[in-house]
Design a protein around this motif. Structure first.
Motif, PDB file in Angstrom:
ATOM      1  N   ALA A   1       0.812  -1.566  -7.508  1.00 52.22           N
ATOM      2  CA  ALA A   1      -0.468  -1.082  -7.020  1.00 52.22           C
ATOM      3  C   ALA A   1      -0.680  -1.542  -5.578  1.00 52.22           C
ATOM      4  O   ALA A   1      -1.066  -0.749  -4.710  1.00 52.22           O
ATOM      5  CB  ALA A   1      -1.608  -1.580  -7.899  1.00 52.22           C
TER       6      ALA A   1
ATOM      7  N   MET B   1      -1.391  -5.492 -10.370  1.00 47.49           N
ATOM      8  CA  MET B   1       0.048  -5.243 -10.514  1.00 47.49           C
ATOM      9  C   MET B   1       0.702  -5.022  -9.164  1.00 47.49           C
ATOM     10  O   MET B   1       0.099  -4.496  -8.242  1.00 47.49           O
ATOM     11  CB  MET B   1       0.224  -3.984 -11.373  1.00 47.49           C
TER      12      MET B   1
ATOM     13  N   THR C   1       1.620   0.346  -3.203  1.00 45.01           N
ATOM     14  CA  THR C   1       1.155   1.679  -2.846  1.00 45.01           C
ATOM     15  C   THR C   1       0.140   1.598  -1.732  1.00 45.01           C
ATOM     16  O   THR C   1       0.087   2.453  -0.860  1.00 45.01           O
ATOM     17  CB  THR C   1       0.499   2.407  -4.046  1.00 45.01           C
ATOM     18  N   SER C   2      -0.718   0.565  -1.737  1.00 44.99           N
ATOM     19  CA  SER C   2      -1.764   0.488  -0.734  1.00 44.99           C
ATOM     20  C   SER C   2      -1.147   0.309   0.654  1.00 44.99           C
ATOM     21  O   SER C   2      -1.668   0.808   1.638  1.00 44.99           O
ATOM     22  CB  SER C   2      -2.741  -0.650  -1.048  1.00 44.99           C
TER      23      SER C   2
ATOM     24  N   PRO D   1      -1.474   9.317 -10.881  1.00 43.73           N
ATOM     25  CA  PRO D   1      -0.797   9.364  -9.584  1.00 43.73           C
ATOM     26  C   PRO D   1       0.710   9.616  -9.698  1.00 43.73           C
ATOM     27  O   PRO D   1       1.312  10.149  -8.789  1.00 43.73           O
ATOM     28  CB  PRO D   1      -1.081   8.000  -8.973  1.00 43.73           C
TER      29      PRO D   1
ATOM     30  N   ASN E   1      -4.770   9.691  -6.549  1.00 45.01           N
ATOM     31  CA  ASN E   1      -4.808   8.250  -6.361  1.00 45.01           C
ATOM     32  C   ASN E   1      -6.096   7.679  -6.942  1.00 45.01           C
ATOM     33  O   ASN E   1      -6.145   6.526  -7.343  1.00 45.01           O
ATOM     34  CB  ASN E   1      -4.689   7.895  -4.879  1.00 45.01           C
TER      35      ASN E   1
END
Lengths: 179, 536
Positions: free
Chosen positions: B4, B1, B7-8, B106, B521
């Motif tokens: 996701a 997604m 966020t990284s 998270p 996380n």
């Protein structure tokens, strides 16, 4: 580590549909389903003094000794320019027999007025057994300027009504209709 | 997604954005929780100021400080602001802060919608408050806005009130959808439903109540809107409608609404009592089932608010018995809290004091509720100060008490600092004494027949009203101290450990002393979940 995330944070289409449609369905239920159900409920139970109606003069088992006092009341909504009242204030009736009485209304203005009377019977437990064969409240009434009309009412108190009820009151509230 | 991967990339800078735009654009559940809580506190002060005006007028018989129409505006707006502006947003704020941490997620499942559902609130509140400055003034028909008072006989500003209620409803429904999605979808994979802490359980069930009840409220105000402006006659007998139907629809929303406000409070208390008793919660699964039963029953008892509308005896009996039935699951909860304390190593830090007084005072409110639920007795109590005393005992010393308890209990986790314990104790005793001076005499006033929503009263009620008003001023002032305690904690509090309370269990206490901006996380392991489980 993001790759370790096992949380299923993608919401599936089916779950979305459920989440969004539940509130929408409840809204539709409140606006479009509850009011009609409420009307039907009142008609079946006599709730809120909703009176019944009979189509033709029926034969009931009549007990001549049993008497019920029916009192007649009249009200008009604020701003409705019609003088309105019952011809007689009360009647002794025998349950199962048909009676006729009338209300008198006079238009006090120079204009044509249209209105409709809404009936209510108290106590609630009597409402279901108070049936009307003909009533001015079935139709809207047109008053020409300064016209006085006598409006008739034919009703029966059904013998199935609880014997403990000795007094029944019928009240009409006249509302103005726009057209 | 995509989120996701996003966020990284963001992992390099953990902290929030600087400046005011952090709060406007935030999608972080902790930021949004904070916003909700401060908004609720601001609204509590606004609604409280209105209550001070009401008690000022009622200090003595006769007209004292305001005209009756303004008094009616104050009682109406006090109710609306406290219910929709203070209690509900505070509960949503606590849910936002705590639920993701408690289920090892998270963030919330729908963070952007979360931002939206908060930022609707200030506008809805603003629209509602603006009616004070309009022709005809603010809504003055009571917070229950019965038709035809709110339709035929209400000022034009009522349309703004309707719009505000629509917005508040949207906000609550989105909040509820978010919480359901978070609990169902984002829960740590190792956490089963029956592993969830009770605050999560109660909020999940509350969300279902919100989804079921708020649209009905939206429906009621929509029908009001069309009755007022577009010639329909839902509540108007002229066109074949019925004003009593308004009450049915309103209370079909209104009764679940009172449990929307109290169920999360039950959850909070079920966290605090085990912590300070140093024992697992007694009867965890019965607590879950009791909450669900209360939620179900709340949908089928609404007409106990309407015993005097002329209901058939069968209807009164049904609604009376169904109402009495709610006492069973509620009793289960009170027994479980008491049993949790039984033979526990109890200490009395301030959150525990609030929780203990919640159990006692909420139960008093529950009992007066049972009295009101008795149909023949209600003929005497209906629309008197007894009702006012009843719902203030369940909402102030119930819902608000739990919110204050939760604020003090989790404040160390939110700020990494400890509040001033002795000052907090002073505040507790100040509030708990004054609130009883304020509301307890109202029981007597109601039993003696003083009607609610009146600016003037007959002379025999003067003494109890004087006592009640004095208690009211003292209680109102106590919130200044609460504000000081919280701000003082944020600014000057002593740093605490990750687990500041001796017996506290729960995933949130495994995080660093001040919870990081992003937490969990990686989802917690099965072992951690079992170790931190509140129940055995």
């Amino acid at each position: 580590m993001v790759t370790d995330m096992k949380q299923n944070n993608k919401i599936t289409k089916g779950f979305w549909i459920k989440l969004v449609s539940a509130p929408i369905l409840m809204f539709v239920f409140a606006v479009f389903i509850m009011p009609p159900i409420y009307d039907v409920f009142c008609e079946i139970t006599g709730f809120n003094g909703t009176t019944g109606r009979v189509e033709a003069e029926q034969q009931y088992e009549v007990e001549e000794e049993r008497k019920v006092e029916v009192s007649f009341f009249a009200m008009t909504m604020p701003g409705f320019p019609v003088q309105f009242g019952p011809k007689v204030n009360s009647m002794q009736v025998v349950p199962g027999k048909f009676y006729t009485t009338s209300y008198i209304a006079k238009n006090n203005t120079d204009k044509e007025v249209i209105g409709q009377a809404i009936p209510s019977v108290a106590p609630t437990d009597a409402a279901l057994y108070f049936k009307k064969l003909e009533c001015f409240c079935f139709n809207r009434q047109v008053f020409k300027p300064h016209e006085e009309i006598e409006m008739s009412l034919r009703f029966v108190v059904e013998p199935e009504m609880d014997e403990r009820i000795k007094d029944v009151s019928l009240s009409y509230n006249f509302f103005k209709l726009e057209s | 997604m995509t989120t996701a991967t996003a966020t990284s990339h963001d992992d390099h800078h953990h902290g929030p954005e600087k400046g005011i735009m952090r709060w406007v654009k935030t999608t972080n559940h902790k930021d949004i929780g904070t916003l909700y809580l401060w908004f609720a506190f601001a609204m509590l002060l606004v609604g409280g100021a209105m209550a001070m005006g009401i008690r000022m007028e009622l200090l003595q018989p006769g007209m004292q400080v305001m005209d009756p129409h303004f008094f009616n505006q104050l009682t109406t707006m006090h109710g609306l602001i406290m219910v929709f502006g203070a209690i509900m947003p505070a509960m949503v704020g606590l849910g936002n802060w705590l639920i993701p941490m408690m289920v090892g997620a998270p963030d919330m499942a729908l963070p952007r919608m979360n931002n939206w559902s908060f930022w609707i609130l200030p506008f809805a509140g603003g629209i509602l408050m603006s009616t004070f400055f309009m022709d005809g003034g603010a809504p003055a028909f009571g917070w229950t806005f019965y038709a035809p008072l709110s339709t035929t006989f209400a000022p034009d500003s009522t349309d703004f009130f309707i719009f505000a209620v629509h917005l508040l409803g949207f906000s609550s429904i989105m909040g509820a959808i978010n919480i359901i999605a978070t609990v169902i979808n984002m829960r740590a994979p190792e956490m089963k439903l029956m592993d969830m802490p009770l605050f999560v359980w109660t909020w999940l069930i509350t969300s279902f109540l919100l989804i079921g009840a708020m649209p009905v409220l939206a429906g009621a105000v929509t029908m009001m809107l069309t009755d007022r402006n577009f010639g329909t006659a839902f509540f108007d007998a002229t066109g074949g409608g019925d004003p009593v139907m308004f009450q049915h629809i309103f209370w079909f929303f209104g009764h679940p609404e009172v449990y929307i406000m109290i169920l999360p409070a039950f959850g909070i208390i079920s966290h605090i009592i085990p912590t300070f008793s140093r024992k697992p919660l007694f009867g965890y699964s019965s607590m879950v089932y009791a909450t669900a039963s209360i939620a179900f029953l709340s949908y089928i008892v609404w007409a106990h608010h309407m015993f005097l509308t002329g209901m058939p005896v069968a209807g009164e009996l049904y609604f009376m018995y169904a109402t009495m039935m709610i006492a069973v699951p509620t009793g289960v909860k009170v027994f479980n809290w008491v049993s949790t304390m039984w033979k526990g190593s109890m200490t009395f830090e301030t959150p525990m004091l609030w929780a203990l007084s919640f159990v006692i005072l909420f139960t008093i409110g529950g009992f007066s509720g049972l009295m009101l639920g008795i149909a023949p007795a209600d003929i005497q109590y209906h629309d008197t100060y007894f009702v006012v005393a009843h719902f203030h005992y369940v909402l102030v010393t119930g819902a608000l008490w739990a919110i204050i308890a939760a604020t003090l209990y989790w404040l160390p986790k939110w700020t990494g600092k400890m509040y001033n314990e002795s000052l907090a104790k002073v505040h507790f005793w100040w509030a708990v004494i004054s609130v009883n001076v304020l509301f307890f005499p109202q029981h007597f006033l109601g039993l003696a027949g003083m009607p609610r929503r009146i600016p003037d009263y007959s002379l025999q009620f003067a003494d109890f009203n004087l006592i009640s008003s004095l208690g009211g001023f003292a209680f109102g002032a106590s919130f200044i101290l609460l504000a000081y305690i919280v701000v003082d904690c944020i600014r000057n509090g002593k740093p605490v450990d990750a687990r500041p309370w001796d017996g506290a269990k729960g995933l949130e206490w495994t995080l660093s002393a001040k919870a990081d901006y992003h937490t969990f996380n990686t989802p917690p392991s099965r072992e951690l979940i079992e170790n931190e489980s509140q129940h055995s």
